[in-house]
Design an enzyme around this catalytic site. Sequence first.
Site, PDB file in Angstrom:
ATOM      1  N   CYS A   2       0.872  -1.177   0.000  1.00 33.29           N
ATOM      2  CA  CYS A   2       0.000   0.000   0.000  1.00 33.29           C
ATOM      3  C   CYS A   2       0.906   1.223   0.000  1.00 33.29           C
ATOM      4  O   CYS A   2       2.115   1.121   0.054  1.00 33.29           O
ATOM      5  CB  CYS A   2      -0.833   0.044   1.270  1.00 33.29           C
ATOM      6  SG  CYS A   2      -1.685  -1.470   1.644  1.00 33.29           S
ATOM      7  N   LYS A 586       2.306  -2.063  -8.663  1.00 30.99           N
ATOM      8  CA  LYS A 586       3.620  -1.912  -9.292  1.00 30.99           C
ATOM      9  C   LYS A 586       4.729  -2.445  -8.406  1.00 30.99           C
ATOM     10  O   LYS A 586       5.734  -2.927  -8.885  1.00 30.99           O
ATOM     11  CB  LYS A 586       3.860  -0.423  -9.571  1.00 30.99           C
ATOM     12  CG  LYS A 586       5.148  -0.120 -10.317  1.00 30.99           C
ATOM     13  CD  LYS A 586       5.035  -0.494 -11.759  1.00 30.99           C
ATOM     14  CE  LYS A 586       6.298  -0.234 -12.560  1.00 30.99           C
ATOM     15  NZ  LYS A 586       6.296  -1.004 -13.799  1.00 30.99           N
TER      16      LYS A 586
HETATM   17  C1  BG6 Z   1       4.807  -7.043  -8.967  1.00 34.98           C
HETATM   18  C2  BG6 Z   1       4.595  -6.201 -10.181  1.00 34.98           C
HETATM   19  O1  BG6 Z   1       3.964  -6.587  -7.989  1.00 34.98           O
HETATM   20  O2  BG6 Z   1       6.152  -6.966  -8.511  1.00 34.98           O
HETATM   21  C3  BG6 Z   1       5.449  -6.755 -11.266  1.00 34.98           C
HETATM   22  O3  BG6 Z   1       3.217  -6.239 -10.573  1.00 34.98           O
HETATM   23  C4  BG6 Z   1       6.888  -6.755 -10.807  1.00 34.98           C
HETATM   24  O4  BG6 Z   1       5.304  -5.968 -12.443  1.00 34.98           O
HETATM   25  C5  BG6 Z   1       7.081  -7.456  -9.479  1.00 34.98           C
HETATM   26  O5  BG6 Z   1       7.640  -7.456 -11.766  1.00 34.98           O
HETATM   27  C6  BG6 Z   1       8.493  -7.189  -8.945  1.00 34.98           C
HETATM   28  O6  BG6 Z   1       8.611  -5.817  -8.707  1.00 34.98           O
HETATM   29  P1  BG6 Z   1      10.054  -5.120  -8.730  1.00 34.98           P
HETATM   30  O7  BG6 Z   1       9.795  -3.698  -8.348  1.00 34.98           O
HETATM   31  O8  BG6 Z   1      10.928  -5.850  -7.759  1.00 34.98           O
HETATM   32  O9  BG6 Z   1      10.574  -5.255 -10.135  1.00 34.98           O
END
Ligand code: BG6
Length: 591
Positions: A2, A586
Amino acid sequence: MCGIYGYIGINKHDDAAKKVVEGLGRLSYRGYDSWGVAELTDSGILVKKDVGEVPTKKPAGLGASAVAIGHTRWATHGGVTRGNAHPHAASDGSFVLAQNGIVENYVELKAQLKPQFKFKTQTDTEIIVRLLEKEKKSAATLREALRATFLQLEGRNTVIVLADDGTMVTARNGSPLVVGRGAKGALYFSSDTLSFAGEVSEVLVVENGQMVEWNGSDLTVYALDTGEAVPLKFEKLTVVAQKADKAGYDHFMLKEIHESPDVLSQVVAQDLVGMKELARVIDTARTVYTLGSGTAGIASAQIAYYLRKIGKVNTISLIGAEAQSYYDLFGPGDVILAPSQSGETADVLEVLELAQEKGVQIATYVNMSGSMMTRMADFPFMAGAGPEFCVMSTKVFTSQIAWGYLLAKLIAGEHTEGTEVLAATRKALRAYLEDPKATVQLKKLAKKLVPASSIFLLGKSQNMEIIKEGMVKMIEGSYNHAHGIPAGDLKHYAITLMETGVPVIVAISNDEARTDSISAGIEVQSRGATVIGIGQGSVAAFNEFIELPDTGETAAIVNVVALQLLAYYMTVELGNNVDKPRNIAKSVTVK
Ligand code: BG6
């Protein structure tokens, strides 16, 4: 995970609620199931909250205060309802609380509190609120009550509390928390620095096991374990605010895919001194691991492929949520390379923190500035791919695997060749992305694929992880099932699913895996499947072939960009929310 936000203005005419709503909007990539804002007014704390995305402007009825907190939610415990939205209020309204994280022992705590409290929500957050109410009865200050509360919580959590006497207290163990200070002294509390970058000149990064209290006149940092004040250290904020601008594209996702060629230039421009230092450590390492979650987990597997295949380095790729069996194997001399867009992924941070305690050296390749992963790394690298606003990661994935390729080429003593191949790849990719015929072909294929209840993707060697990334993008965007399988493995089980009309995409290049990949396509076609080739060297026997530029060792990079585009057109065809697909976020800063 969050997003948490708080604002303390410099005079009573400051509109704190407006600042908080704007800040939450910049944090909504962290979750957009529901939102809430609470402001301190003369007649007590006023809360506005609802399901859905953070509103683009301040909700009516708010704005009479210079002190406010807010939250944008990605539901972990309790459905997406208005009642479960944060902030949550004490029974007597004396404070409100917002949380980022998961209380892993909430069942036991709820059982202890049940006799005294009637719970109104299914959230683990409410447990913290009731526990704080209980501790407040015997503590001298809200801060000490929160400390007693927080020390009983298990799991990675960060909370922010606003009390009706104007006190604001936060506590951090896991999920990120930063405090920004504006030139005139306004204070911002947030889950990331980008959300207030345009408004502050200095930032205080709250460490795990710390609390920060604003008592109405002073800001103080305390150690959670001792309760003692610790020195406050603001640092100059170097992060530049990033405007969220689609630059004429229909969606951020399309814009960011089209930025892939520029991203490859960034990779070629990476700090060679730093890469050489890392290459030296890898050369003498006991065990080399790559580590990531989601799309970054697939990128880490592709990086491991390049390190094995080109760098001849025995590399093991791990998924953040599934690394426990290696914990006892981690030790001095090991190296973990962790690609991550946000640098805040809880599953990955947990592994890195534990590994670092065991003497493992950490290299990170992160896109967002000032992240926890960058701060903890022995070898921090920045992707510099520019802001990636679409929740579905595309250009950053491309950056991550291109960096892995170049690192492998450096280790193989072929760095110059690697930069030349990437430069050629950039040119070929730019030409492909600008070719209207290519777009028409992918759009047509997207239309054909969208009705399928399940799409299969086959790949081998350099294309093996690439088809998994194609699978992830199709699932994330179309909310439909896709299944990425090693080309040669499908015949051992999934071939039972092959029947007339089942779409199977085969990613194929002019490499040692070509013959086997063609055979796999022919095998499933003989069971009625519709086989679509994508890559280099058209295969007449397939039902269709999407011909892409052939860049040799980096053909997989071209192939994954085409698969990202295909998934994009499928998402658009379905009318789904391209830049904020349902249920995901994200950056997942909770386990
Ligand atoms: C997920 C995202 O929550 O986390 C993905 O929806 C992402 O897109 C994954 O690949 C890993 O996140 P990060 O910030 O470590 O690349």
